[in-house]
Design a protein around this motif. Structure first.
Motif, mmCIF file in Angstrom:
data_model
loop_
_atom_site.group_PDB
_atom_site.id
_atom_site.type_symbol
_atom_site.label_atom_id
_atom_site.label_comp_id
_atom_site.label_asym_id
_atom_site.label_seq_id
_atom_site.Cartn_x
_atom_site.Cartn_y
_atom_site.Cartn_z
ATOM 1 N N ASP A 24 0.802 -1.306 0.038
ATOM 2 C CA ASP A 24 0.088 0.037 -0.143
ATOM 3 C C ASP A 24 0.948 1.062 -0.031
ATOM 4 O O ASP A 24 1.586 1.373 1.083
ATOM 5 C CB ASP A 24 -0.947 0.004 1.360
ATOM 6 N N SER A 25 0.868 2.081 -1.303
ATOM 7 C CA SER A 25 1.500 3.543 -1.310
ATOM 8 C C SER A 25 1.248 4.309 -0.313
ATOM 9 O O SER A 25 1.792 5.345 -0.016
ATOM 10 C CB SER A 25 1.387 3.711 -2.685
ATOM 11 N N GLY A 26 -0.120 4.394 0.313
ATOM 12 C CA GLY A 26 -0.936 5.290 1.110
ATOM 13 C C GLY A 26 -1.581 6.418 0.015
ATOM 14 O O GLY A 26 -2.034 7.402 0.716
ATOM 15 N N VAL A 27 -1.411 6.261 -1.057
ATOM 16 C CA VAL A 27 -1.991 7.253 -1.979
ATOM 17 C C VAL A 27 -3.086 6.809 -2.760
ATOM 18 O O VAL A 27 -3.473 5.690 -2.771
ATOM 19 C CB VAL A 27 -0.878 7.392 -3.410
ATOM 20 N N PHE A 28 -4.209 7.589 -2.665
ATOM 21 C CA PHE A 28 -5.437 7.184 -3.329
ATOM 22 C C PHE A 28 -5.211 6.787 -4.678
ATOM 23 O O PHE A 28 -4.712 7.378 -5.403
ATOM 24 C CB PHE A 28 -6.686 8.178 -3.014
ATOM 25 N N ASP A 29 -5.853 5.794 -5.365
ATOM 26 C CA ASP A 29 -5.906 5.331 -6.535
ATOM 27 C C ASP A 29 -6.832 6.074 -7.584
ATOM 28 O O ASP A 29 -6.592 6.293 -8.969
ATOM 29 C CB ASP A 29 -5.980 3.606 -6.770
ATOM 30 N N LEU A 30 -8.025 6.690 -7.240
ATOM 31 C CA LEU A 30 -8.689 7.243 -7.905
ATOM 32 C C LEU A 30 -9.271 8.674 -7.342
ATOM 33 O O LEU A 30 -10.014 8.265 -6.244
ATOM 34 C CB LEU A 30 -10.008 6.329 -8.315
ATOM 35 N N ILE A 31 -9.062 9.534 -7.820
ATOM 36 C CA ILE A 31 -9.348 10.877 -7.221
ATOM 37 C C ILE A 31 -10.147 11.994 -8.160
ATOM 38 O O ILE A 31 -9.715 11.701 -9.374
ATOM 39 C CB ILE A 31 -8.153 11.582 -6.813
ATOM 40 N N HIS A 32 -11.202 12.310 -7.729
ATOM 41 C CA HIS A 32 -11.960 13.331 -8.423
ATOM 42 C C HIS A 32 -11.090 14.232 -9.076
ATOM 43 O O HIS A 32 -10.212 14.619 -8.274
ATOM 44 C CB HIS A 32 -12.960 14.001 -7.700
ATOM 45 N N PRO A 33 -10.944 14.669 -10.355
ATOM 46 C CA PRO A 33 -12.063 14.373 -11.516
ATOM 47 C C PRO A 33 -11.756 13.170 -12.318
ATOM 48 O O PRO A 33 -12.558 13.046 -13.200
ATOM 49 C CB PRO A 33 -11.952 15.688 -12.453
ATOM 50 N N ASN A 34 -10.635 12.533 -12.002
ATOM 51 C CA ASN A 34 -10.401 11.072 -12.920
ATOM 52 C C ASN A 34 -11.502 10.277 -12.497
ATOM 53 O O ASN A 34 -11.680 10.075 -11.508
ATOM 54 C CB ASN A 34 -9.062 10.774 -12.247
ATOM 55 N N THR A 35 -11.746 9.679 -13.590
ATOM 56 C CA THR A 35 -12.970 8.679 -13.653
ATOM 57 C C THR A 35 -12.417 7.052 -13.902
ATOM 58 O O THR A 35 -13.333 6.215 -13.401
ATOM 59 C CB THR A 35 -14.178 8.761 -14.583
ATOM 60 N N SER A 36 -11.383 6.852 -14.107
ATOM 61 C CA SER A 36 -10.522 5.792 -14.307
ATOM 62 C C SER A 36 -9.121 5.789 -14.029
ATOM 63 O O SER A 36 -8.572 6.804 -14.209
ATOM 64 C CB SER A 36 -10.849 5.188 -15.585
ATOM 65 N N ALA A 37 -8.507 4.784 -13.495
ATOM 66 C CA ALA A 37 -7.163 4.372 -13.259
ATOM 67 C C ALA A 37 -6.850 2.976 -13.618
ATOM 68 O O ALA A 37 -7.526 2.108 -13.104
ATOM 69 C CB ALA A 37 -6.887 4.985 -11.785
ATOM 70 N N GLU A 38 -5.608 2.733 -14.057
ATOM 71 C CA GLU A 38 -4.946 1.468 -14.099
ATOM 72 C C GLU A 38 -4.291 0.957 -12.837
ATOM 73 O O GLU A 38 -3.515 1.880 -12.256
ATOM 74 C CB GLU A 38 -3.925 1.377 -15.152
ATOM 75 N N ILE A 39 -4.610 -0.204 -12.327
ATOM 76 C CA ILE A 39 -3.962 -0.722 -11.199
ATOM 77 C C ILE A 39 -3.392 -2.041 -11.283
ATOM 78 O O ILE A 39 -3.798 -2.750 -12.059
ATOM 79 C CB ILE A 39 -5.384 -0.957 -9.977
ATOM 80 N N SER A 40 -2.180 -2.245 -10.583
ATOM 81 C CA SER A 40 -1.368 -3.453 -11.070
ATOM 82 C C SER A 40 -1.723 -4.554 -9.741
ATOM 83 O O SER A 40 -1.550 -3.838 -8.526
ATOM 84 C CB SER A 40 -0.175 -2.992 -10.984
ATOM 85 N N PHE A 41 -1.830 -5.598 -10.034
ATOM 86 C CA PHE A 41 -2.157 -6.490 -8.943
ATOM 87 C C PHE A 41 -1.099 -7.793 -9.067
ATOM 88 O O PHE A 41 -0.673 -8.078 -10.080
ATOM 89 C CB PHE A 41 -3.591 -7.276 -9.123
ATOM 90 N N ASN A 42 -0.949 -8.217 -7.963
ATOM 91 C CA ASN A 42 -0.008 -9.529 -7.883
ATOM 92 C C ASN A 42 -1.009 -10.704 -7.756
ATOM 93 O O ASN A 42 -1.788 -10.622 -7.043
ATOM 94 C CB ASN A 42 1.044 -9.351 -6.851
ATOM 95 N N GLU A 43 -0.829 -11.592 -8.776
ATOM 96 C CA GLU A 43 -1.564 -12.659 -8.607
ATOM 97 C C GLU A 43 -1.464 -13.630 -7.333
ATOM 98 O O GLU A 43 -0.420 -13.535 -6.659
ATOM 99 C CB GLU A 43 -0.951 -13.932 -9.583
#
Length: 87
Positions: A24-43
């Motif tokens: 957890d970076s402690g940073v929000f992944d999606l913040i107004h006004p952005n409506t989408s964001a790419e997120i990386s996940f580990n299997e």
């Protein structure tokens, strides 16, 4: 693996955070006004999310990860909605 986190909301403001215990970076992944964001996940790793949205009473919102609906809701008299869940 990468997935797209997105929110659909006619008007208002939002914060969405995706996290794992180990990553957890402690940073929000999606913040107004952005409506989408790419997120990386580990299997094989478990992830959670938390959100906070604000707007006029009756405003509906949907938060999705790719084609999976994580949350659908409507803002109540408090003019906010908050919650969390597991991905």
């Amino acid at each position: 693996m990468k997935k797209t986190l997105k929110i659909t909301m006619a008007e208002g403001k939002w914060l969405v955070d995706v996290f794992s215990k180990a990553n957890d970076s402690g940073v929000f992944d999606l913040i107004h006004p952005n409506t989408s964001a790419e997120i990386s996940f580990n299997e094989g790793e478990m992830y959670g999310f938390r959100y906070s949205v604000g707007g006029k009473k009756g405003t509906s919102f949907t938060i999705e990860l790719d084609d999976i609906v994580l949350v659908e809701g409507e803002i109540d008299d408090s003019e906010t909605a908050k919650g969390s869940g597991v991905i």
